[in-house]
Write a protein that holds these residues in place. Structure first.
Motif, PDB file in Angstrom:
ATOM      1  N   ARG A  45      15.946  59.890  89.857  1.00 43.62           N
ATOM      2  CA  ARG A  45      17.178  59.186  90.159  1.00 43.62           C
ATOM      3  C   ARG A  45      16.895  57.918  90.942  1.00 43.62           C
ATOM      4  O   ARG A  45      16.024  57.870  91.793  1.00 43.62           O
ATOM      5  N   ARG A  50      18.256  55.262  93.779  1.00 43.85           N
ATOM      6  CA  ARG A  50      18.985  55.448  95.021  1.00 43.85           C
ATOM      7  C   ARG A  50      19.829  54.235  95.338  1.00 43.85           C
ATOM      8  O   ARG A  50      19.415  53.103  95.141  1.00 43.85           O
ATOM      9  N   ASP A  57      22.693  58.962  97.217  1.00 44.59           N
ATOM     10  CA  ASP A  57      22.340  59.375  95.861  1.00 44.59           C
ATOM     11  C   ASP A  57      23.545  59.162  94.953  1.00 44.59           C
ATOM     12  O   ASP A  57      24.528  59.897  95.018  1.00 44.59           O
TER      13      ASP A  57
END
Length: 443
Positions: free
Chosen positions: A2, A4, A216
């Motif tokens: 992922r 950020r 996140d």
């Protein structure tokens, strides 16, 4: 892996339902924002810096642009000539096409004016391209809900249940945990309706409370699908510092409308959903509007989608979104036709007494840099077609949709535009692409 967000979630959520809902675009030539560790975060992170008045300014500029074009044009108005009417329709169709040529996935619009009744759509209902958008498609109306909740509150005022000067803690005892002791007598229903109470917007804190990592972005969109009971809303409000002494300033607050929804339910013994169905949707003829409290969209809907640029996954589909996050501040779903039925019923006195309608449309906040001239759940903008006249309405901004509905005081001229596939890195310019021609068509 992922990606950020280098800015906090607070920026994202606070902007997500507020009247000026935006994750402000980076001005040309602006330096990259610094990350928490002092390193440059780049333009993408800067695009998430909150500018709480950017969409309001964009709407105001759209009105000003329509006014400039209306003043400069030499052709006849649509109501005066068949060819002009056809030209106006073509211009409106082209504006929708131009809108979806950018980021938005689908767009719908409606214009009603003397000699011109038009509705249109372009693009698709879904991010994956399935299903063409249709003029009658439903969408999340978001903060347009505030006009309807305000109507319910004022119906109770007319019945004598309370007055605009009634302190909210007298109606919602649980609010005593939120309102500072020194302000218990001062935070009135009117101040909540007009965003002048000092109660901070709490949605960012509420969503962040469900996250393990508030930076996140993927997790942020995941928690949007969780249920948010009113007790959790109150807890999030209680955790935030009060902004200013009641009545001394203005700050857009969804929290105020959550409290107003709780006040309505406490006073009537009925849910906001049921109250809207009986006292707003039914009388106004809004056959395709609802106040859902569960995720999911049934029927012909513009399915919400959010574009985040280089952050996170870029695009996010928002079908799992739970409207309990917005509640009485913005959970209504509607259509362009229904929103215009509502504003017509409101300004012409079908829902409230004439004196109350005048009170609704009278702004308590004038000349603010934070809000347009704001009355009781309704704001006004200069009429681009008539000097000294006004248009009344509201905008709605969810994480995946944008909409706006405006009407003249006699409801003879109305404009509504809505889109899905919201660019969270911009200030709403995609909506303005359709709004300017729609406003101009009413002149």
């Amino acid at each position: 892996m992922r990606r950020r967000m280098r800015t906090t979630l607070t920026v994202t959520t606070a902007a997500a339902l507020a009247l000026p809902l935006t994750l402000g675009a980076v001005p040309a030539g602006a330096a990259p924002a610094a990350a928490g560790d002092g390193t440059p975060a780049g333009a993408a992170a800067s695009a998430l810096d909150e500018d709480s008045s950017s969409v309001a300014r964009a709407v105001a500029e759209a009105v000003a642009q329509a006014r400039r074009e209306a003043s400069a044009r030499t052709f006849v108005a649509p109501s005066e000539d068949a060819a002009a009417t056809a030209g106006a329709r073509d211009a409106l169709d082209q504006a929708l096409a131009d809108t979806v040529a950018g980021v938005p996935v689908g767009v719908v619009g409606r214009v009603d004016a003397p000699g011109l009744h038009w509705s249109g759509a372009d693009g698709t209902r879904r991010l994956d391209g399935r299903g063409p958008a249709r003029p009658q498609d439903r969408f999340r109306a978001a903060s347009n809900t505030k006009m309807m909740v305000s109507t319910l509150v004022l119906q109770e005022v007319e019945k004598g249940t309370w007055t605009l000067d009634t302190p909210v803690v007298e109606v919602v005892p649980e609010a005593a945990a939120v309102v500072p002791d020194a302000y218990e007598d001062d935070v009135t229903l009117e101040l909540l309706l007009t965003h002048r109470s000092g109660l901070p917007d709490h949605l960012s804190a509420l969503a962040a409370s469900r996250m393990t990592d508030p930076e996140d972005l993927d997790e942020f969109f995941e928690v949007l699908g969780e249920e948010y009971p009113v007790a959790d809303h109150l807890a999030a409000m209680d955790d935030l510092p009060w902004l200013f002494a009641p009545g001394t300033d203005v700050a857009y607050s969804n929290a105020g409308y959550v409290l107003l929804g709780a006040a309505l339910e406490r006073a009537t013994g009925q849910s906001v959903e049921r109250l809207l169905e009986k006292r707003v949707f039914g009388p106004a003829g809004m056959r395709h509007s609802a106040f859902p409290d569960d995720p999911g969209l049934r029927g012909p809907f513009l399915h919400e989608a959010a574009y985040t640029g280089e952050l996170g996954a870029g695009w996010y589909g928002l079908d799992p979104f739970d409207p309990s996050l917005f509640g009485a501040a913005g959970a209504v779903t509607s259509t362009t036709a229904d929103l215009q039925r509502f504003t017509e019923a409101l300004v012409t006195g079908d829902l409230l007494e004439p004196a109350t309608v005048t009170d609704v449309l009278t702004p308590r906040t004038v000349g603010s840099e934070v809000l347009p001239d704001y009355g009781l759940g309704v704001y006004r903008l200069p009429d681009p077609c008539q000097d000294g006249a006004w248009l009344y309405g509201h905008d709605g901004a969810s994480f995946g949709t944008l909409s706006i509905t405006l009407t003249s005081p006699d409801a003879d001229r109305q404009v509504t535009v809505a889109l899905t596939g919201r660019d969270l890195t911009s200030v709403g310019s995609d909506l303005m692409t359709a709004l300017v021609p729609a406003l101009l068509a009413t002149c």
